[in-house]
Design an enzyme around this catalytic site. Structure first.
Site, PDB file in Angstrom:
ATOM      1  N   LYS A  77      48.097   3.567  20.622  1.00  0.00           N
ATOM      2  CA  LYS A  77      47.720   4.264  21.782  1.00  0.00           C
ATOM      3  C   LYS A  77      48.371   3.611  23.170  1.00  0.00           C
ATOM      4  O   LYS A  77      48.564   2.488  23.067  1.00  0.00           O
ATOM      5  CB  LYS A  77      46.150   4.258  22.003  1.00  0.00           C
ATOM      6  CG  LYS A  77      45.535   5.187  23.200  1.00  0.00           C
ATOM      7  CD  LYS A  77      43.861   4.847  22.923  1.00  0.00           C
ATOM      8  CE  LYS A  77      43.301   5.753  24.066  1.00  0.00           C
ATOM      9  NZ  LYS A  77      41.601   5.572  24.018  1.00  0.00           N
ATOM     10  N   SER A 152      39.396   9.717  23.909  1.00  0.00           N
ATOM     11  CA  SER A 152      40.611   9.794  24.619  1.00  0.00           C
ATOM     12  C   SER A 152      41.929   9.217  23.764  1.00  0.00           C
ATOM     13  O   SER A 152      42.762   9.529  24.220  1.00  0.00           O
ATOM     14  CB  SER A 152      40.247   8.556  25.795  1.00  0.00           C
ATOM     15  OG  SER A 152      40.235   7.431  25.213  1.00  0.00           O
ATOM     16  N   SER A 176      36.015   7.078  21.737  1.00  0.00           N
ATOM     17  CA  SER A 176      37.323   7.680  21.773  1.00  0.00           C
ATOM     18  C   SER A 176      38.279   7.404  20.604  1.00  0.00           C
ATOM     19  O   SER A 176      39.351   7.941  20.436  1.00  0.00           O
ATOM     20  CB  SER A 176      37.871   6.805  23.038  1.00  0.00           C
ATOM     21  OG  SER A 176      37.603   7.530  24.157  1.00  0.00           O
TER      22      SER A 176
HETATM   23  N1  GLN Z   1      34.670   9.965  26.764  1.00  0.00           N
HETATM   24  C1  GLN Z   1      33.886   8.835  27.001  1.00  0.00           C
HETATM   25  C2  GLN Z   1      34.411   8.538  28.571  1.00  0.00           C
HETATM   26  O1  GLN Z   1      34.909   9.400  29.127  1.00  0.00           O
HETATM   27  C3  GLN Z   1      34.297   7.632  26.244  1.00  0.00           C
HETATM   28  C4  GLN Z   1      35.913   7.150  26.536  1.00  0.00           C
HETATM   29  C5  GLN Z   1      36.228   6.289  25.516  1.00  0.00           C
HETATM   30  O2  GLN Z   1      35.752   5.695  24.436  1.00  0.00           O
HETATM   31  N2  GLN Z   1      37.393   5.431  25.805  1.00  0.00           N
HETATM   32  O3  GLN Z   1      34.209   7.386  29.105  1.00  0.00           O
END
Ligand code: GLN
Length: 484
Positions: A77, A152, A176
Site C-alpha cells: 500500500k 482504504s 481497511s
Molecule cells: N474506513 C475507516 C476510516 O475511514 C477505516 C479506514 C482504515 O482502516 N484505514 O477511517
C-alpha cells in the site's frame, strides 16, 4: 507450466521451488507482470497500482534471498515507506515523495526474498472505505467496474483478487484490510496491535493503526504475516511475544479438526436489519464449523453499537495531531503565495489535502479543543475501554474465536455513498477489533448476486494461531462453495 498457472499455486510452494532452483528466479515476477498487463492493473484500467518499477523488480528477483517468499512479488500500500518507489498515501500532499528509509515490514519482506515493486492505490491517508478518495483516481472492483473494491487498502485487495500477486500488504485503522478483502473475495488479516511493527507506516491514528496482509488463500496470508510479524526496536508499541508458526495447522484434517473449539456468535453483529442473504451465508458457514467439531455459542458484546461514534472521535483526534507534520516545511508539497509563514501553511494544507482528510482534521481538532476534550475525547476513550472489556469477558468465558459478517453488504456502487456518515457505517463490524487491538481476519464464505461476501474471525490478543486454525479448516471445508 504456463506463467498463468504459477500464480494459481500456493505462494509457499512457488517460493520454495524458486529458492531451490526448480523455477527461474524471475518466474513469479514474469507471471505477475503478465497478469498485470492482462487485467490492466494500472490507471488505464483497474487503477489499483500507482507506482511501479519493473526493471528494478527484475534486478531484485535475480538477487532475491532464498527465504520463505523467494522471488514472489508483494505489492504494498502507498502509505508504507519503500526505498526507490514513491510513498504518497494517495495524496497530492506527498506527490513525488520518496522516503529516505524503508518500513520494517518491507525490509522483512525483502529479507525473505520478496520483490517489492508496486505501490497500490488507497483512499487518501487511509481515510475511507472505497478507494474512491484517492488523489490519483478511484480503483475499480475486479468483477464489476461500476463498483468499489472497498478501502482504504483497495488497490492491494485488487492486485491479489485479480491474480497479479498472491500476497500484498495493506493497512488498517478501522477495517481497511478486512473490508476490501471481503468485497474482493480474498483473505485479509489484521494482526494484534503490537504484533507487526508500524515503523514506516505513515501514521493516521497511531493507537488504531496496523499493517495487515492480503492473501488469495488463508495459507498465503499466514505465510506473509509470519514474515513481517515480531518485535521491532524501531516501534516501541511492538510487543516481544513469540510469533509462532501461523501455518502449523494448514494440514490439519481428520473428520473433526475443530473438536473442542468454541466459536462465539455475537448477537449484536446479526441485527434484524442484516441482509437476509448475508445472514444465510454466515449460517451456512456456522453449520460447516459445527460439522468440523466446533461448538457455536451465542454471546453478547453489549457496547458494539457505540463503536462507530467512538471510532469517529478517536481516529480524527489522532489524525489531526499526526497530520500536523504536513506543513510544507519538511515533507512533500509546499505552496507559498508569498504572504508569510501562515499563508504558506494555509495554502499548502488547503491545496494538499482532499475533502475527507480536511473533514477529519477539523473533526479531530474540534474534539480535542479546550472545553470539548472532556465531553468528546475523554468520554470516547472511556467507552473504548468498555468495548475492549466486552471482548475480554467473552474470551475469558471460554470462547476461542468470534464469527461475524465482515461487512453489512457486498461491494457497493461507486458514488453511491456521498454522505460521509453512510460510508462510515460500512465499517460497523470491523472498527471494534481496532479499538480493542485484537486480531481479526476476513475470508470468503460465498457470494450474493455474484459478488463476494466475507466472514470475519476475531480472537484474543496474540492468539492469531487459533484464528488461523479455524480459518484453514473453514476454507478447506467450504471449498468451492466459498466462491459461489
Ligand atoms: N474506513 C475507516 C476510516 O475511514 C477505516 C479506514 C482504515 O482502516 N484505514 O477511517
Amino acid at each position: 507450466m504456463s506463467e498463468r498457472d504459477l500464480l494459481a499455486r500456493p505462494a509457499a510452494d512457488v517460493a520454495a521451488e524458486i529458492a531451490r532452483g526448480a523455477l527461474a528466479r524471475t518466474a513469479a515476477l514474469d507471471a505477475s507482470l503478465d497478469a498485470a498487463q492482462r487485467v490492466r492493473i494500472g490507471a488505464e484500467g483497474l487503477n489499483a497500482v500507482l507506482w511501479r518499477d519493473d526493471a528494478a523488480a527484475r534486478d531484485a528477483a535475480n538477487r532475491a534471498a532464498a527465504g520463505a517468499l523467494c522471488g514472489l512479488p508483494v505489492p504494498v500500500k502507498d502509505n508504507i515507506a519503500t526505498l526507490g518507489l514513491p510513498t504518497t498515501c494517495g495524496s497530492r500532499m506527498l506527490e513525488g515523495y520518496v522516503s529516505p528509509f524503508e518500513a520494517t515490514a518491507v525490509a522483512r519482506l525483502r529479507a525473505a526474498g520478496a520483490i517489492v515493486q508496486m505501490k497500490t492505490n488507497m483512499d487518501e491517508f487511509a481515510m475511507g472505505s472505497s478507494t474512491e478518495h484517492s488523489a490519483w483516481g478511484r480503483a475499480q472492483h475486479p468483477l464489476d467496474a461500476t463498483r468499489v473494491p472497498g478501502g482504504s487498502s483497495g488497490g492491494s485487495a485488487v492486485v491479489v483478487a485479480a491474480g497479479v500477486s498472491r500476497i500484498a500488504l495493506g493497512s488498517e485503522t478501522g477495517g481497511s484490510v478486512r473490508q476490501p478483502a471481503a468485497f474482493c473475495g480474498i483473505v485479509g488479516v489484521k494482526p494484534t496491535y503490537g504484533r507487526v511493527s508500524r515503523h514506516g507506516l505513515v501514521a493516521f491514528a497511531s493507537s488504531l493503526d496496523h499493517i495487515g496482509v492480503f492473501g488469495q488463500t488463508v495459507d498465503d496470508a499466514a505465510l506473509g504475516l509470519g514474515v513481517i510479524a515480531g518485535v521491532d526496536p524501531l516501534d516501541s508499541t511492538s510487543v516481544d511475544t513469540p510469533v509462532g508458526d501461523y501455518r502449523a495447522t494448514r494440514d490439519a484434517d481428520g473428520p473433526r479438526p475443530l473438536d473442542g473449539v468454541v466459536v462465539g456468535w455475537p448477537r449484536e453483529y446479526f441485527p434484524d436489519t442484516l441482509d437476509p442473504a448475508m445472514r444465510a451465508l454466515l449460517e451456512r458457514a456456522a453449520d460447516t464449523l459445527r460439522a468440523l467439531g466446533a461448538e457455536i455459542r451465542e454471546v453478547s458484546l453489549p457496547h458494539t453499537a457505540l463503536a462507530i461514534p467512538v471510532y469517529y472521535i478517536v481516529a480524527p483526534a489522532e489524525a489531526s495531531s499526526n497530520l500536523a507534520r504536513f506543513d510544507g516545511v519538511r515533507y512533500g508539497r509546499r505552496v507559498d503565495p508569498g504572504q508569510g509563514l501562515r499563508g504558506m501553511y494555509e495554502t499548502t494544507r488547503s491545496e494538499g489535502f482532499g475533502a475527507e482528510v480536511t473533514r477529519r482534521i477539523l473533526l479531530g481538532t474540534y474534539v480535542l479543543s479546550a472545553g470539548y476534550y472532556d465531553a468528546y475525547y475523554k468520554r470516547a476513550m472511556a467507552v473504548r475501554a468498555l468495548i475492549a472489556d466486552d471482548f475480554r469477558r467473552v474470551f475469558a468465558s471460554g470462547v476461542h474465536v468470534l464469527f461475524t459478517p465482515t461487512t453489512p453488504t457486498v461491494a457497493f456502487e461507486a458514488g453511491s455513498k456521498s454522505d460521509p456518515y453512510e460510508m462510515y457505517l460500512s465499517d460497523i463490524f470491523t472498527v471494534t477489533a481496532n479499538l480493542a487491538g485484537i486480531p481479526a481476519m476476513s475470508q470468503p464464505i460465498g457470494r450474493i448476486d455474484g459478488l463476494p461476501a466475507g466472514g470475519q474471525l476475531m480472537a484474543s490478543h496474540f492468539d492469531e494461531a487459533t484464528m488461523f486454525r479455524v480459518a484453514y479448516a473453514l476454507e478447506r471445508a467450504l471449498g468451492a462453495e466459498a466462491h459461489r
